[in-house]
Each structure stands twice: as C-alpha cells, then as structure tokens.
Design an enzyme around this catalytic site. Structure first.
Site, mmCIF file in Angstrom:
data_model
loop_
_atom_site.group_PDB
_atom_site.id
_atom_site.type_symbol
_atom_site.label_atom_id
_atom_site.label_comp_id
_atom_site.label_asym_id
_atom_site.label_seq_id
_atom_site.Cartn_x
_atom_site.Cartn_y
_atom_site.Cartn_z
ATOM 1 N N THR A 12 0.296 2.957 0.816
ATOM 2 C CA THR A 12 0.742 2.650 -0.605
ATOM 3 C C THR A 12 -0.567 2.086 -1.592
ATOM 4 O O THR A 12 -0.526 2.625 -2.787
ATOM 5 C CB THR A 12 1.783 1.527 -0.765
ATOM 6 N N SER A 54 1.417 4.417 6.973
ATOM 7 C CA SER A 54 0.973 3.597 8.368
ATOM 8 C C SER A 54 2.296 4.016 9.254
ATOM 9 O O SER A 54 1.926 3.855 10.479
ATOM 10 C CB SER A 54 0.715 2.296 8.305
ATOM 11 N N THR A 86 1.467 -0.735 4.825
ATOM 12 C CA THR A 86 1.885 -2.200 5.282
ATOM 13 C C THR A 86 2.874 -2.110 6.292
ATOM 14 O O THR A 86 2.991 -3.048 6.986
ATOM 15 C CB THR A 86 2.306 -2.911 3.868
ATOM 16 N N ASP A 87 3.264 -0.855 6.609
ATOM 17 C CA ASP A 87 4.437 -0.751 7.402
ATOM 18 C C ASP A 87 4.122 -1.391 8.716
ATOM 19 O O ASP A 87 4.843 -1.730 9.512
ATOM 20 C CB ASP A 87 5.149 0.800 7.493
HETATM 21 N N1 LIG Z 1 3.546 -0.527 1.400
HETATM 22 C C1 LIG Z 1 3.004 0.238 2.189
HETATM 23 O O1 LIG Z 1 1.694 0.540 2.411
HETATM 24 C C2 LIG Z 1 4.007 1.174 2.889
HETATM 25 C C3 LIG Z 1 3.671 2.564 3.394
HETATM 26 N N2 LIG Z 1 5.059 3.294 3.517
HETATM 27 C C4 LIG Z 1 2.819 2.631 4.407
HETATM 28 O O2 LIG Z 1 3.069 1.735 5.421
HETATM 29 O O3 LIG Z 1 2.000 3.245 4.478
#
Ligand SMILES: NC(=O)C[C@H](N)C(=O)O
Length: 333
Positions: A12, A54, A86-87
């Site tokens: 993200t 991710s 973050t995932d």
């Molecule tokens: N906040 C994020 O980065 C979530 C995103 N869907 C990821 O993991 O790539």
C-alpha cells in the site's frame, strides 16, 4: 555518514487508487522523495525489486527478498530499509530474523493508506524507518518492523488492525524503540533469536500448512496437507493449545509418520501450553511441539525454514530454537 539502502517491494505504501482498486506502482525514488528531509547523517540509496501486494508473495518470493538483503549487506550498506505490504510483513520480518546474523539494522516498513491518499502514512513511516536504520540503537536487534512511531522486533509482531494506521502490535512483548520527531528512543532490548542456516538460493521453502481449530474441526486438513507434500503442519489451536479428538488423532498419525507438528494458537496473544487432558496435553503426548507465543504464521515459517536445513531433524531444530539454544549445536539425526 551511514549508507542506508531502501529496497522497495510494493504494498500500500507504493499504491495508487484506481477504478479496479489499489495497485502498487510507485517506485523507491519517489517513496524516498515523499519523506521530505532525510536524517542528516544518512546517505540513502534506492532499489526496486517488485511492486506487489504482500498477500501475493510465496516463500520463493520471500527468499528472493532475502537475497536482496544479503547482497545489499555484502555491498557494504550500514542498514537496509525494505518497503513492503503490511498484510504479511510480520512473516517477511520474522524470516529475515531467522536467516540473518548481522548487527546491521534490517528494517521493514509500509503503510495502511495509499501513496495518493491525502492522509498517507507511508512518508512518516519511511522517514522513521530511515532514522532507525541509521541509528546505533537499532544495531544487534535483528530484523525490525517500523510502524506508526515504533520499532518492533520481528519475533512476536503481528498485524493487529486491518485498516488503522496503528497497524501492528507485539502482544506480551512490546516495541524495542520509539521514534519521535526523527529521534530514536530505546525502550527495550530483547534477547536475539537463534539463526537457521537456510540456502537463500532455494526456489522456495518446504511446504508447511496452517490448520485451524474450530468446533467440529476434524483431521481432514492435516491429512490433506501431508498428502499435498507438506513437510509438517502448524495447528492454529484453540485457546492455550487445544484441539478436538479427531484432529488430535490426525496429529498423532502425522508425528508418527515423521512430520513435525507445531502447536500455536488462534488467540491473538499469549503462549501455548499442554494443559488439558485430551486437548493440549494429548497433543504433547503424541509428540507435537508447542510454539510458545509465536503466531501460527511465524510458527509456520520457523518450521518451513527448519525443514530447509539439510541433514538435520527439523523437529530438533525447532525444539532448540524455541528453547533459545543455537539450533546448530543440536546433534543431527
Ligand atoms: N497495507 C498494506 O500494505 C496491505 C496490502 N494489501 C499489502 O500487504 O500489500
């Protein structure tokens, strides 16, 4: 002057919003430019590896990211900052922690709101991550995850919010550093975790699946996982480490057939222990190992990495690691 290399992988933090949804397109140079003034004593280089969410990574991708970290350190960088979705950031951070034995900071960061959001959190997180990577207080702490003003040691950190900018927590452990106004403040110095010697050039880690426990959960997923070629299984057990009789029976079969089974909990916080007759106590009796307070996702990577070490018993490596002993000091079998 500290040489810090930013390695961008998508997520993200690198995403813009569009008609089809968010898509990672922003490259490392633009991410660094968004931070504003950089720490005075840091010389920041950039490198783009992938622009992916991710959630789409497999363990082969994680090993490719580890090779980037390895070559960055080999090139003489004083620290690495990886921007990452973050995932599954808690998994990549934990795997790096298992793989690298280097005092130089390896820092992961990201964002919950996209790059083009009017309240984007990525620039502040990346600025904090650069400050941490350039600071002596971060040396020797293993891989760190920097988010919303805190640096968490990899072991035990979990994504705890789906959308809030305060996205991570380390239940029962807490952060190691705080970053306030670009200043890095030490809070705690956790003992380093032992390393596992995994060949970073493997195409992927051995398969290890996570099997959930819920009322009525039977042995189907444990057996299916082993039939699909899994080296071992992690059970996301109920409460302090319990499962019903049919699942326990499948675990007993798996262990008897030489597949390590690691018990973690589906509960967000706290250790597991073999407390209940027929539940956790029976899982222990049939040979399952208990994964302390590792989340199922981090326990899975521990078992997968241990299964990738040649000529060693993964079960014994995991047992030594959980006891805080050097896994390589254990005899092979
Ligand atoms: N906040 C994020 O980065 C979530 C995103 N869907 C990821 O993991 O790539």
């Amino acid at each position: 002057m500290r040489r810090i290399q930013v390695v961008a992988t998508g997520g993200t933090i690198a995403s813009r919003s569009g008609a089809e949804g968010r898509r990672a397109t922003v490259l490392a140079k633009e991410l660094v430019a968004s931070v504003g003034p950089l720490p005075e004593h840091a010389e920041v280089g950039t490198r783009d590896v992938v622009t992916r969410g991710s959630y789409a990574f497999d363990t082969g991708d994680l090993l490719a990211l580890a090779r980037e970290v390895r070559s960055t350190l080999d090139d003489g960088a004083d620290g690495v900052v990886m921007t990452h979705g973050t995932d599954t950031m808690e998994e990549t951070a934990f795997l790096f922690d298992l793989l690298f034995d280097d005092p130089r900071p390896i820092v992961l960061t990201g964002a919950q709101r996209p790059f083009d959001d009017r309240a984007a959190d990525g620039p502040a997180n990346l600025g904090d991550a650069l400050a941490v990577a350039a600071d002596d207080a971060a040396r020797g702490l293993g891989a760190l995850l920097v988010f919303d003003g805190f640096a968490f040691p990899a072991r035990g950190v979990r994504k705890s919010e789906t959308m809030s900018a305060h996205a991570f927590a380390a239940p029962g452990r807490g952060p190691a550093l705080r970053v306030a106004d670009g200043r890095v403040v030490p809070l705690a110095r956790p003992a380093p975790s032992p390393r596992l010697p995994v060949d970073l050039n493997l195409p992927r880690l051995p398969r290890v699946d996570v099997v959930p426990v819920y009322p009525g959960a039977d042995g189907l997923f444990v057996r299916a996982s082993l039939e699909a070629g899994a080296a071992g299984v992690v059970v996301a057990a109920a409460g302090a480490g319990n499962a019903g009789p049919e699942l326990v029976e499948a675990v007993a079969e798996a262990v008897a057939a030489g597949h390590p089974v690691l018990i973690s909990s589906r509960v967000h916080s706290g250790p597991v222990a073999p407390l209940y007759a027929g539940g956790g106590a029976e899982l222990r009796r049939v040979g399952a190992l208990f994964a302390d307070d590792l989340s199922p996702w981090q326990a899975r990577l521990l078992l997968a990495a241990a299964s990738a070490v040649p000529d060693r018993s993964p079960r014994e490596l995991v047992r030594a690691w959980l006891a805080g002993r050097d896994p390589l000091a254990t005899p092979g079998d």
